[in-house]
Enzyme design. Structure first.
Site, short mmCIF file in Angstrom:
data_model
loop_
_atom_site.label_atom_id
_atom_site.label_comp_id
_atom_site.label_asym_id
_atom_site.label_seq_id
_atom_site.Cartn_x
_atom_site.Cartn_y
_atom_site.Cartn_z
N SER A 1 84.48 56.82 75.89
CA SER A 1 83.45 56.22 75.06
C SER A 1 84.15 55.19 74.19
CB SER A 1 82.85 57.35 74.26
OG SER A 1 82.01 56.84 73.29
N ILE A 2 83.41 54.32 73.52
CA ILE A 2 84.08 53.42 72.59
C ILE A 2 83.50 53.56 71.19
CG2 ILE A 2 85.36 51.46 73.53
CD1 ILE A 2 82.90 50.16 74.37
N GLU B 1 83.00 40.75 75.60
CA GLU B 1 82.01 40.96 76.67
C GLU B 1 80.66 41.34 76.08
OE1 GLU B 1 83.62 44.13 79.04
OE2 GLU B 1 85.46 43.03 79.48
N LYS C 1 77.61 43.91 75.67
CA LYS C 1 77.44 45.36 75.81
C LYS C 1 76.09 45.59 76.49
CE LYS C 1 77.96 49.75 73.46
NZ LYS C 1 76.83 50.43 74.11
N ASP D 1 72.95 47.22 78.20
CA ASP D 1 72.23 48.41 77.81
C ASP D 1 71.66 49.11 79.04
OD1 ASP D 1 71.35 50.25 76.07
OD2 ASP D 1 69.79 49.02 75.15
N GLU E 1 78.25 48.78 84.53
CA GLU E 1 76.96 49.21 84.01
C GLU E 1 75.87 48.94 85.04
OE1 GLU E 1 77.31 50.47 81.03
OE2 GLU E 1 75.38 50.42 79.98
N TYR F 1 76.79 45.18 86.63
CA TYR F 1 77.91 44.35 86.17
C TYR F 1 79.16 45.21 86.08
CZ TYR F 1 75.66 40.00 84.68
OH TYR F 1 75.03 38.79 84.66
N LYS G 1 87.82 43.79 73.57
CA LYS G 1 88.92 44.57 74.16
C LYS G 1 90.22 43.79 74.01
CE LYS G 1 85.70 46.42 77.56
NZ LYS G 1 85.23 46.40 78.95
N LYS H 1 77.70 46.41 67.55
CA LYS H 1 76.27 46.40 67.87
C LYS H 1 75.50 45.35 67.08
CE LYS H 1 75.38 50.88 69.81
NZ LYS H 1 74.32 51.86 69.96
N CYS I 1 30.29 48.36 65.53
CA CYS I 1 31.24 47.42 64.93
C CYS I 1 31.58 47.89 63.51
CB CYS I 1 30.61 46.04 64.88
SG CYS I 1 31.55 44.86 63.89
N CYS J 1 29.90 45.16 60.91
CA CYS J 1 28.47 44.95 60.72
C CYS J 1 27.60 46.10 61.22
CB CYS J 1 28.03 43.65 61.40
SG CYS J 1 28.00 43.76 63.20
N CYS K 1 31.69 43.56 69.69
CA CYS K 1 30.58 43.74 68.77
C CYS K 1 29.44 42.87 69.29
CB CYS K 1 31.00 43.29 67.38
SG CYS K 1 29.62 42.91 66.29
N CYS L 1 27.21 39.34 62.44
CA CYS L 1 28.40 40.08 62.01
C CYS L 1 29.25 39.17 61.12
CB CYS L 1 29.19 40.50 63.24
SG CYS L 1 30.77 41.27 62.85
#
Ligand code: IVH
Length: 682
Positions: free
Chosen positions: A84-85, A121, A123, A125, A179, A235, A302, A326, A420, A423, A438, A444
């Site tokens: 993980s980072i 790079e 990130k 999702d 990813e 990617y 990195k 982020k 409505c 009105c 309406c 109205c």
């Protein structure tokens, strides 16, 4: 150090919560809270554990990389763990500078030593995947799982077009990490299909909250036949085991090699020298973010040199040589305080969620449209619900999903009102339509207000100073009921209104007086006939020449007008059949509203650009878009919104975009402002 009971309890509660949400996210692909919320809880626990190391248990969610595995997939032990980072969320510069500072300290560098080279790079999702190739053939694809053990999803990954199944010239053993994600357009299309399936009564189908969720669902779909129908992209950004092959010195070299072996590597991956270039990258990507075809939630930095990476090593399970920086979250959680129903100009009723104010995507959001009855039921939004709100770019905020676990017992489903809310007239939903309307028409007051504002707007009668607040006041005070009442206003009526001085009242009267001299197209547009926009109003005026001609035309005659189809023809005809509409027009004319009627249509002189279609794009040096449009239309041209084979000219200014490309592609003549003026001069 003894741990205060309060902190001990909080840590226990956080652990519980995080376990629950990690399970929802990683195992069930059904997150109940936005990422930002999860991150916040995670960091709170991390901070407590740092403060009181005795709190740390081996099973703490902070000690795991991802989630557990789902029953049904074979398990895969990663030879090289999938790490993980560390995440930095600080906005702007500090995230990059903090990271660079740490790296330099760890490496014992001093001020004045040369900058470190980084790779920056996007990130992506989506979800992390490890692809194993032996002798150039894809033999296994695995999810990250808990970082040590993942799931074998080879069957599903084989269906991803961007994942090469065979490599040329690659080392005998190669594990590529990257990813799997879903493009935004693919996501929209998929959800559209899902909605159709649900509408046709399919059970066990659902729409997806966001592209990442849809991608995760597709990769971990137990039926590969279904996975195949889900459009995924890929990617590459890293690697695991490599045996044989060239010796690499930098991360960037490996990415280039991956590209050479036909893996997609993002064009937006760049080399950066030192913290300031990382800061610039973060800012540039932040600006581009909403225009990208896929979601990203930040950028990743990195250290480029593999030797330095080795020297830096790891803390727990996060490398010291990489960090994720982020962007501010585009999704947040809030609660629905009420669901109001808004009445538009044409009587359309729109349910709107009034929200506990929440800061998301850079602004404070208090309302989100729920579009129509079906939409509210599809999402099952109820008053009091906790919801996930999303605001990305300039798109209007939307409620993406309800958090069912947080629904109060007894929360009632939304019911579209039968009358409505303004009105009290009946509200009806016609067959085949999504909207309720309406039926009160100009009875109205909501519709009346909109009708007056529409009539007064710049593109119609152009009554300066007659804005929303003033119209609200005048209608509510009963000073104005119908459009002609505007021209019967006296100074006394106006100054009697709140915050209306003598001077402002005089200005309003002067603007009203001035507006009486208008044109037929503006007048027709200002009447607010359903389906009659500016350009249709112009077509009608041009075709019939006189208002009476339009008023007395039957549907057949209306259909003779270029670009008028049955829906518009019906609507125009129905409008003028209404005695009270005719009455309004008569009174407006009696009050002095006038225009120059063109002669009989037959004797109209041909105009220089009759029959020509022109498209405007970009910013012209002196003419505004409206001015250019007006000049062109006065010369008989039709101004269209998009370029096609039927387009005769494209007038392009600064920052012209895809329309200009399209024109070149189709070989349509392109003019600048000078060219336009020559064309108009004949
Ligand atoms: S590198 C040791 N690069 O972000 C470094 N990760 O915890 C391993 N991600 O879910 C990750 N884009 O799938 C890296 N350009 C990128 C990435 C990236 C997205 C994801 C990754 C993982 C999380 C990192």
């Amino acid at each position: 150090m003894s741990i205060p009971a309060r902190d001990q309890e909080r840590a226990d509660a956080l652990r519980e919560l995080l376990h629950h949400h990690a399970h929802q996210y990683y195992v069930l692909d059904a997150p109940e809270i936005p990422d930002a919320e999860y991150d916040k809880l995670f960091r709170e626990l991390q901070a407590l554990e740092e403060k009181y190391p005795a709190l740390l248990t081996p099973g703490s969610p902070t000690q795991r990389v991802g989630g557990k595995t789902l029953e049904g997939f074979a398990k895969v032990r990663h030879k090289v763990p999938m790490l993980s980072i560390r995440t930095e969320t600080d906005i702007e510069a500090t995230g990059a500078r903090n990271f660079d500072g740490r790296v330099r300290r760890e490496l014992g560098l001093k001020e004045g030593d040369p900058p470190i080279e980084y790779v920056a790079e996007l990130k992506f999702d989506g979800l992390a995947i490890s692809l194993r190739y032996e002798q150039g053939v894809l033999v296994q694809a695995a999810t990250r799982g808990d970082g040590e053990i993942g799931e074998d999803v080879t069957q599903n990954i084989r269906t991803v077009g961007q994942v090469p199944l065979r490599l040329r010239g690659a080392p005998p053993v190669l594990e590529v990490r990257g990813e799997v994600y879903m493009r935004r357009d693919d996501f929209e299309r998929l959800n559209e299909q899902q909605r159709e399936k649900i509408a046709r009564g399919a059970k066990n189908e659902k729409t997806f909250v966001n592209p990442r969720n849809a991608a995760a669902g597709a990769v971990r779909q137990l039926d590969p036949a279904i996975a195949r129908q889900r459009p995924l992209s890929f990617y590459a950004y890293g690697w695991g085991e490599i045996e044989g092959g060239p010796a690499f010195e930098t991360h960037h070299e490996v990415l280039q090699a991956l590209k050479g072996w036909s893996f997609p590597v993002s064009e937006r991956t760049v080399l950066a020298q030192g913290a300031e270039e990382l800061v610039a990258y973060h800012q540039a990507v932040g600006r581009e973010r909403d225009g990208l075809p896929f979601d990203i939630d930040g950028v990743v930095y990195k250290v480029n040199s593999l030797a330095l990476q080795k020297k830096l090593g790891f803390v727990t399970r996060e490398p010291r040589w990489a960090v994720a920086h982020k962007f501010p979250a585009q999704e947040q959680m809030t609660t629905v305080e009420s669901i109001d129903v808004y009445v538009g100009r044409t009587g359309k009723l729109t349910p709107v969620a009034r929200l506990q104010p929440v800061f998301v995507g850079g602004v404070t959001v208090t309302n989100a449209t729920l579009h129509n009855e079906d939409e509210v039921h599809r999402k099952d939004v109820r008053v009091g619900d906790t919801v996930i709100v999303r605001r990305a770019g300039d798109v209007i905020p939307e409620v993406v999903a309800v958090v069912p676990a947080r629904r109060a017992p007894g929360a009632k489903a939304f019911v579209m009102p039968a009358t409505c809310p303004v009105c009290g007239s009946a509200a009806v939903r016609e067959e085949g339509e999504a909207d309720h309307r309406c039926t009160g028409g100009l009875f109205c007051s909501a519709q009346r207000k909109h009708a007056i504002l529409h009539f007064a707007q710049r593109r119609a009668l152009d009554i300066e100073g007659l804005g929303e607040k003033l119209v609200d006041q005048m209608v509510d005070a009963g000073v104005i009921r119908t459009l002609p009442d505007l021209y019967r206003l006296g100074l006394a009526n106006l100054v009697a209104l709140d915050r209306m001085g003598d001077k402002s009242a005089q200005n309003v009267l002067a603007a009203l007086e001035k507006s009486k001299a208008t044109t037929l197209p503006r007048f027709l547009y200002g009447l607010g006939i359903r389906h009659v926009g500016e350009s249709t109003a112009r077509d009608l005026a041009r075709h019939f020449g006189k208002l009476d001609g339009v008023m007395d035309a039957g549907v057949e005659q209306l259909l003779q007008v270029p670009d008028v189809g049955p829906i518009v023809a019906e609507s125009v005809h129905a409008f003028f059949q209404q005695p009270h509409n005719r009455e309004v027009i008569e009174q407006l004319r009696a009050c002095g509203v006038h225009w120059e009627e063109e002669g009989e249509p037959a004797v109209q002189a041909p105009k220089p650009l009759s029959g020509k279609t022109v498209v405007l794009t970009g910013t012209l040096p002196t003419l505004s878009r409206d001015e250019a449009k007006e000049l062109l239309e006065a010369a008989g041209a039709k101004v269209a919104g998009s370029v096609s084979k039927k387009t005769d000219y494209v007038v392009a200014g600064a920052e012209a975009g895809s329309k200009l490309d399209k024109a070149r592609e189709l070989g349509v003549a392109v003019l600048d402002e000078d060219g336009l003026r020559q064309l108009l001069a004949g």
